[in-house]
Design a protein around this motif. Structure first.
Motif, mmCIF file in Angstrom:
data_model
loop_
_atom_site.group_PDB
_atom_site.id
_atom_site.type_symbol
_atom_site.label_atom_id
_atom_site.label_comp_id
_atom_site.label_asym_id
_atom_site.label_seq_id
_atom_site.Cartn_x
_atom_site.Cartn_y
_atom_site.Cartn_z
ATOM 1 N N SER A 72 0.810 -1.226 0.000
ATOM 2 C CA SER A 72 0.000 0.000 0.000
ATOM 3 C C SER A 72 0.841 1.273 0.000
ATOM 4 C CB SER A 72 -0.926 0.009 1.218
ATOM 5 O OG SER A 72 -1.784 -1.095 1.170
ATOM 6 N N VAL A 75 0.300 4.342 -2.444
ATOM 7 C CA VAL A 75 -0.535 5.543 -2.221
ATOM 8 C C VAL A 75 0.329 6.695 -1.700
ATOM 9 C CG1 VAL A 75 -2.549 6.446 -0.986
ATOM 10 C CG2 VAL A 75 -2.507 4.062 -1.710
ATOM 11 N N ARG A 213 -10.461 -5.845 -6.655
ATOM 12 C CA ARG A 213 -10.692 -6.228 -5.246
ATOM 13 C C ARG A 213 -10.815 -7.742 -5.114
ATOM 14 N NH1 ARG A 213 -13.638 -1.535 -4.271
ATOM 15 N NH2 ARG A 213 -15.549 -2.518 -4.984
ATOM 16 N N MET A 216 -7.453 -9.182 -5.272
ATOM 17 C CA MET A 216 -6.727 -8.940 -4.019
ATOM 18 C C MET A 216 -7.135 -9.968 -2.973
ATOM 19 S SD MET A 216 -6.799 -4.860 -3.473
ATOM 20 C CE MET A 216 -6.611 -3.770 -4.850
ATOM 21 N N GLY A 222 -1.055 -9.100 1.056
ATOM 22 C CA GLY A 222 -0.676 -7.825 1.671
ATOM 23 C C GLY A 222 0.755 -7.872 2.129
ATOM 24 N N ARG A 224 3.642 -6.895 4.449
ATOM 25 C CA ARG A 224 3.806 -6.374 5.813
ATOM 26 C C ARG A 224 5.189 -5.772 6.045
ATOM 27 N NH1 ARG A 224 -0.189 -5.970 9.186
ATOM 28 N NH2 ARG A 224 -1.949 -7.360 8.903
ATOM 29 N N LEU A 228 4.216 1.738 5.428
ATOM 30 C CA LEU A 228 2.949 2.013 6.103
ATOM 31 C C LEU A 228 2.687 1.097 7.292
ATOM 32 C CD1 LEU A 228 0.613 2.740 3.069
ATOM 33 C CD2 LEU A 228 1.380 4.350 4.793
ATOM 34 N N TYR A 288 -4.549 -0.573 -10.724
ATOM 35 C CA TYR A 288 -5.695 -1.463 -10.500
ATOM 36 C C TYR A 288 -5.931 -2.353 -11.711
ATOM 37 C CZ TYR A 288 -6.900 0.691 -6.079
ATOM 38 O OH TYR A 288 -6.865 1.097 -4.774
ATOM 39 N N VAL B 41 -3.620 0.451 7.395
ATOM 40 C CA VAL B 41 -2.751 -0.699 7.106
ATOM 41 C C VAL B 41 -2.601 -1.597 8.328
ATOM 42 C CG1 VAL B 41 -0.372 -1.331 6.524
ATOM 43 C CG2 VAL B 41 -1.539 0.409 5.219
ATOM 44 N N ASP B 44 -5.577 -3.853 8.018
ATOM 45 C CA ASP B 44 -5.519 -4.702 6.821
ATOM 46 C C ASP B 44 -4.414 -4.147 5.922
ATOM 47 O OD1 ASP B 44 -5.860 -6.037 4.456
ATOM 48 O OD2 ASP B 44 -7.778 -5.102 3.959
ATOM 49 N N PRO B 45 -3.361 -4.940 5.679
ATOM 50 C CA PRO B 45 -2.236 -4.432 4.879
ATOM 51 C C PRO B 45 -2.659 -3.948 3.491
ATOM 52 C CG PRO B 45 -1.730 -6.588 5.792
ATOM 53 C CD PRO B 45 -3.158 -6.309 6.135
ATOM 54 N N LEU B 46 -3.761 -4.505 2.989
ATOM 55 C CA LEU B 46 -4.230 -4.079 1.668
ATOM 56 C C LEU B 46 -5.303 -3.001 1.761
ATOM 57 C CD1 LEU B 46 -4.496 -7.507 -0.172
ATOM 58 C CD2 LEU B 46 -2.994 -5.633 -0.772
ATOM 59 N N GLY B 47 -5.576 -2.552 2.989
ATOM 60 C CA GLY B 47 -6.678 -1.616 3.218
ATOM 61 C C GLY B 47 -6.737 -0.441 2.244
ATOM 62 N N PRO B 48 -5.667 0.354 2.147
ATOM 63 C CA PRO B 48 -5.736 1.527 1.277
ATOM 64 C C PRO B 48 -5.937 1.177 -0.202
ATOM 65 C CG PRO B 48 -3.873 1.682 2.764
ATOM 66 C CD PRO B 48 -4.420 0.300 2.899
ATOM 67 N N LEU B 49 -5.495 -0.021 -0.592
ATOM 68 C CA LEU B 49 -5.686 -0.427 -1.991
ATOM 69 C C LEU B 49 -7.083 -1.027 -2.178
ATOM 70 C CD1 LEU B 49 -2.262 -2.138 -2.804
ATOM 71 C CD2 LEU B 49 -3.048 0.076 -3.579
ATOM 72 N N ARG B 50 -7.521 -1.776 -1.176
ATOM 73 C CA ARG B 50 -8.819 -2.437 -1.304
ATOM 74 C C ARG B 50 -9.958 -1.423 -1.289
ATOM 75 N NH1 ARG B 50 -8.885 -7.823 0.161
ATOM 76 N NH2 ARG B 50 -7.405 -7.499 1.834
#
Lengths: 530, 90
Positions: A72, A75, A213, A216, A222, A224, A228, A288, B41, B44-50
């Protein structure tokens, strides 16, 4: 994946940029023409060139690659630099244009005569540009390897040779027009890919996000390990990406290529609009689309399930999916042009720091002739090229956006505080600038080396000495505090002469604003205005 | 002459104050967004993308502030020019 179209377009990019260089070389003779294109570039042209300079391989390949691999941080890389451009517009562009001629260290040296501060700012500029160059070399090597089948090391050497030719023969004029051309083709390329992406989902952006989505949920777990994942790293990287922009020598140097402060302001505004547009498209459409369309297509992955060429190549694979070999060839050529333009700007800044600041002013104390300085400039270009190529080969496979963040961290911690304090704080002394800048430079590079990405991943130690890859949140305040504390203790240098120098420069940096009042008939007192 | 140079100083100070206010507002907005990003994040590590809306709104607000600062700065410059012209006419 060697497509004749891709090869033809790569050759077209190389030939076009070399023709630009030949054209520029015929118009580039004096020192001013070499370093700043004779300050003859218009604000709009310079805005395009700044956009071309700033939107590097990390924008196109790295950000999409981060998103594609479920990180992420993508962003963050999109949002933070815009603040930097705002700060540049509000505080830096005009004073820099009004005070400087060729390089950023020159502006700081106006405040503090002597060789120490100038030598330091030139060295800090070199460190930043070398880190940035590594990122571009890694991107170029990977791209050419995957598209043309040329071995990575040879690809890096080819790019390095081209950048040397642009800068050594065409100077800033060639660099500027290579950057303008690149900015235009990049924007066109990104828009074409966006239209094709929309067509792929029947112009329904909602369905693109739904597919992404769903992918994903099934494919990505994700990441880690990104910035972020801790508040410290988030703030530190955010600080580095926003304030680091204001310390990037190759971007700041562009303000010397325009004739006045008004054009400098216009440059920033044009650049901001273009960069914001491309950034938004890359994150919200192309990233995306790569997630939505590439996962589940085995032809894009190797036997180990890794995207061919690594996650950095997500946009290139997406282009093949959307428009076949033709679009992939075009996108690859655009990305290649992007890298060439950025490395040219970086080489220009680092060779300028070596030749104009370190050689002509620090070592020769201003006694070098213009011809000698230009000769050294060409040798410096060669030296920078060799170093960049060697480091580019050594850092093969490292994420491009991460490498760029290293450059931003050092720029934010070493270059930015010295430049801002020199321009705006009357109490800063020579010793304060030198020690504060040195603390920023040493602490940021030291913590970067001691962090997980280099200490563990590159040097092979089990545990990092510093827990984060993003040191700016410590290094920048440390630099500012040290500059303040040393200046306060350095009472001997805060004399009336130093204050007069600051006042004179402050007035000169606002020269256009004052002149504007005079031009509008503000009165006879304008004769005294700077 | 003294009036004139004090006018230049006044203008420079007013300009610096405006720039500081705009920069502070932009910094505050970015800081707030960064904290929200890190929080997202954490869950959820993918939060900002999801959650695309989260990113679109966050990025949009930051861009709006950046471009708003440019517009505000331009507007202030125009006001200063008009004021200087009026003084000249007098």
């Amino acid at each position: 994946m060697q497509s004749p179209i891709a090869i033809a377009l790569f050759v077209t990019v190389i030939v076009s940029t070399l023709l630009i260089t030949r054209w520029a070389a015929r118009r580039t003779h004096s020192r001013s023409e070499f370093y700043v294109a004779g300050s003859s570039i218009t604000g709009t042209q310079n805005g395009l060139a700044i956009a071309g300079d700033f939107m590097s391989a990390s924008t196109i390949l790295g950000v999409a690659g981060l998103a594609f691999s479920g990180n992420s941080d993508a962003v963050l890389y999109i949002v933070a630099p815009l603040l930097g451009f705002t700060i540049m517009l509000l505080f830096i562009a005009e004073p820099l244009r009004n005070l400087g001629r060729y390089t950023v260290p020159e502006v700081v040296a106006l405040r503090f005569a002597g060789r120490g501060v100038r030598g330091f700012t030139a060295a800090a500029a070199l460190v930043v540009t070398i880190f940035y160059l590594i990122a571009q070399m890694v991107g170029a090597g990977a791209l050419i390897e995957i598209l043309l089948g040329v071995p990575y090391s040879i690809a890096v050497v080819v790019v390095a040779t081209l950048m040397m030719l642009y800068v050594a023969f065409g100077g800033m004029l060639a660099t500027t027009w290579v950057q303008i051309t690149k900015a235009v083709v990049l924007i066109v390329g990104v828009v074409v890919m966006t239209v094709l992406t929309f067509r792929h989902v029947d112009y329904d952006l909602g369905s693109l996000y739904s597919i992404a989505r769903a992918q994903m949920d099934h494919v990505l777990t994700g990441n880690r390990t990104g910035a972020l994942n801790s508040l410290f790293s988030t703030l530190s990287l955010g600080l580095a990406l926003s304030l680091g922009v204001c310390g990037l020598p190759h971007v700041l140097m562009r303000f010397f290529t325009v004739p006045d402060a008004r054009q400098a302001r216009r440059s920033i505004i044009v650049a901001m609009v273009l960069i914001a547009t491309v950034f938004l498209i890359v994150l919200f459409v192309l990233s995306y689309a790569a997630i939505a369309f590439l996962y589940g297509k085995p032809e894009f992955f190797d036997d180990a399930g890794v995207l061919r060429g690594g996650a950095n190549m997500a946009v290139v694979h997406l282009s093949r999916l959307l428009g076949g070999d033709v679009l992939m060839g075009i996108v690859s050529a655009v990305t290649f042009a992007t890298i060439l333009a950025v490395v040219a700007g970086l080489t220009m800044a680092s060779a300028g720091a070596l030749a104009h600041d370190l050689y002509a002013q620090v070592f020769r104390r201003g006694t070098a002739s213009e011809a000698q300085e230009l000769r050294v400039f060409r040798f410096a270009t060669l030296a920078v090229t060799v170093v960049a190529a060697l480091l580019g080969i050594a850092f093969k496979g490292t994420n491009i956006s991460f490498l760029v963040s290293l450059a931003f961290s050092v720029a934010a911690s070493a270059n930015f505080p010295v430049l801002m304090l020199s321009l705006y704080w009357r109490g800063l002394t020579r010793r304060g600038a030198l020690v504060g800048g040195a603390v920023g430079l040493v602490s940021s590079t030291g913590m970067l080396i001691a962090g997980p990405a280099i200490w563990v991943d590159v040097l092979g130690y089990a545990r990092p000495l510093f827990g984060s890859n993003y040191p700016t949140l410590i290094a920048l305040p440390a630099a500012l505090f040290t500059a303040w504390a040393v200046s306060m203790l350095d009472a001997r240098n805060r004399n009336a002469q130093a204050q007069r120098t600051f006042d004179g420069l402050a007035a000169k940096s606002q020269a256009e604003a004052a002149a504007q009042g005079c031009a509008n008939g503000a009165g006879a007192g304008c004769a005294g205005a700077p | 002459m003294a009036d004139e140079s004090s006018e230049i100083v006044r203008r420079a100070r007013a300009r610096l104050r405006l720039c500081l206010a705009l920069a502070a507002a932009s910094c505050a907005v970015l800081l707030f967004f960064l904290v929200l990003l890190a929080r997202s994040v954490e869950q959820d590590p993918l939060g900002p993308l999801r959650d695309v809306r989260f990113s679109v709104v966050g990025v949009g607000i930051n861009f709006a502030f950046a471009l708003g600062s440019v517009v505000a700065f331009g507007y202030w410059r125009r006001m200063e020019r008009t004021r200087a012209a009026q003084r000249g006419a007098r």
